[in-house]
Design a protein around this motif. Structure first.
Motif, short mmCIF file in Angstrom:
data_model
loop_
_atom_site.label_atom_id
_atom_site.label_comp_id
_atom_site.label_asym_id
_atom_site.label_seq_id
_atom_site.Cartn_x
_atom_site.Cartn_y
_atom_site.Cartn_z
N LYS A 15 -17.43 -2.42 19.68
CA LYS A 15 -18.53 -1.32 19.29
C LYS A 15 -19.08 -1.13 17.82
O LYS A 15 -20.52 -1.78 17.96
CB LYS A 15 -18.79 -0.59 20.04
CG LYS A 15 -18.37 -0.27 21.76
CD LYS A 15 -17.84 -0.30 22.46
CE LYS A 15 -18.92 1.76 22.77
NZ LYS A 15 -18.60 2.80 24.13
N GLU A 16 -18.13 -1.06 16.97
CA GLU A 16 -19.01 -0.88 15.95
C GLU A 16 -19.48 -2.06 15.31
O GLU A 16 -20.54 -1.80 14.58
CB GLU A 16 -18.21 0.12 15.00
CG GLU A 16 -17.38 0.81 15.04
CD GLU A 16 -15.44 1.70 14.40
OE1 GLU A 16 -15.68 0.97 13.89
OE2 GLU A 16 -15.63 3.07 15.33
N GLN A 19 -23.00 -2.82 16.71
CA GLN A 19 -23.82 -1.81 16.10
C GLN A 19 -24.49 -1.78 15.00
O GLN A 19 -25.05 -2.05 14.39
CB GLN A 19 -23.76 -0.39 16.07
CG GLN A 19 -24.27 1.08 16.04
CD GLN A 19 -25.69 0.25 16.38
OE1 GLN A 19 -25.33 0.35 17.87
NE2 GLN A 19 -26.96 0.25 15.84
N LYS A 22 -25.86 -4.75 15.23
CA LYS A 22 -27.78 -4.06 15.67
C LYS A 22 -28.93 -3.78 14.03
O LYS A 22 -29.93 -4.58 14.06
CB LYS A 22 -27.55 -3.46 16.74
CG LYS A 22 -28.96 -3.10 17.40
CD LYS A 22 -28.44 -2.39 18.33
CE LYS A 22 -29.60 -1.66 19.44
NZ LYS A 22 -29.32 -0.99 20.57
N GLU A 23 -28.37 -2.70 13.81
CA GLU A 23 -29.03 -2.76 12.50
C GLU A 23 -29.05 -3.74 11.58
O GLU A 23 -30.25 -3.13 11.02
CB GLU A 23 -27.93 -0.96 11.32
CG GLU A 23 -27.93 0.12 12.99
CD GLU A 23 -26.63 0.61 12.05
OE1 GLU A 23 -26.07 0.11 10.82
OE2 GLU A 23 -26.21 1.50 12.66
#
Length: 160
Positions: A15-16, A19, A22-23
């Protein structure tokens, strides 16, 4: 490069990673499967999936979940071997094992930008499709290479 680095052992770490992608405005694609005896059909499918984004995550069935789905004689290759083979592909960015009946929890936790399955599925039969669509993502099916399957390979080896 160490292919083992692409094998993610826990969902929070993945998940990290998702993320951070995504960033960085990278489109994340997710697909899943057993990938027991890797063949041309798998390679073609995964390349097509990866071409729908910039990062590809594969949810890989555990040995126990494959036994439930395919029978006691499967998988042929254990989870570690299957994960390493998939991680060795340049177009694969992360591999995570899941033992549930479906990858719903993975998909719902990661909410990929694109969820992909083969065209032997329809969008309304793809696990997690509603959640991905509700989050603004896309659900795609890709054409499979006819005649290639692990079951066909096993039957050919057996002389059937």
């Amino acid at each position: 490069m160490n292919t083992e680095n692409k094998i993610i052992n826990d969902l929070n770490s993945l998940k990290e990673l998702r993320q951070s992608w995504k960033e960085d405005n990278l489109k994340v694609v997710f697909t899943n499967g057993c990938f027991d005896i890797v063949h041309l059909g798998h390679i073609d499918y995964l390349e097509k999936a990866r071409n729908l984004g910039q990062k590809l995550i594969i949810g890989l069935n555990t040995d126990e979940s494959i036994k439930t789905l395919k029978g006691e004689s499967r998988p042929i290759n254990d989870a570690y071997a299957r994960a390493r083979m998939l991680a060795a592909f340049q177009f694969v960015d992360a591999v995570i094992l899941f033992g549930e009946e479906t990858p719903f929890n993975l998909i719902n936790s990661l909410l990929p930008d694109v969820l992909v399955k083969g065209n032997d599925y329809t969008i309304d039969t793809i696990v997690g499709a509603k959640e991905v669509l509700a989050n603004g993502g896309k659900v795609e099916t890709v054409e499979l290479v006819a005649g290639y399957s692990t079951s066909n390979i096993i039957n050919k080896i057996k002389g059937e």
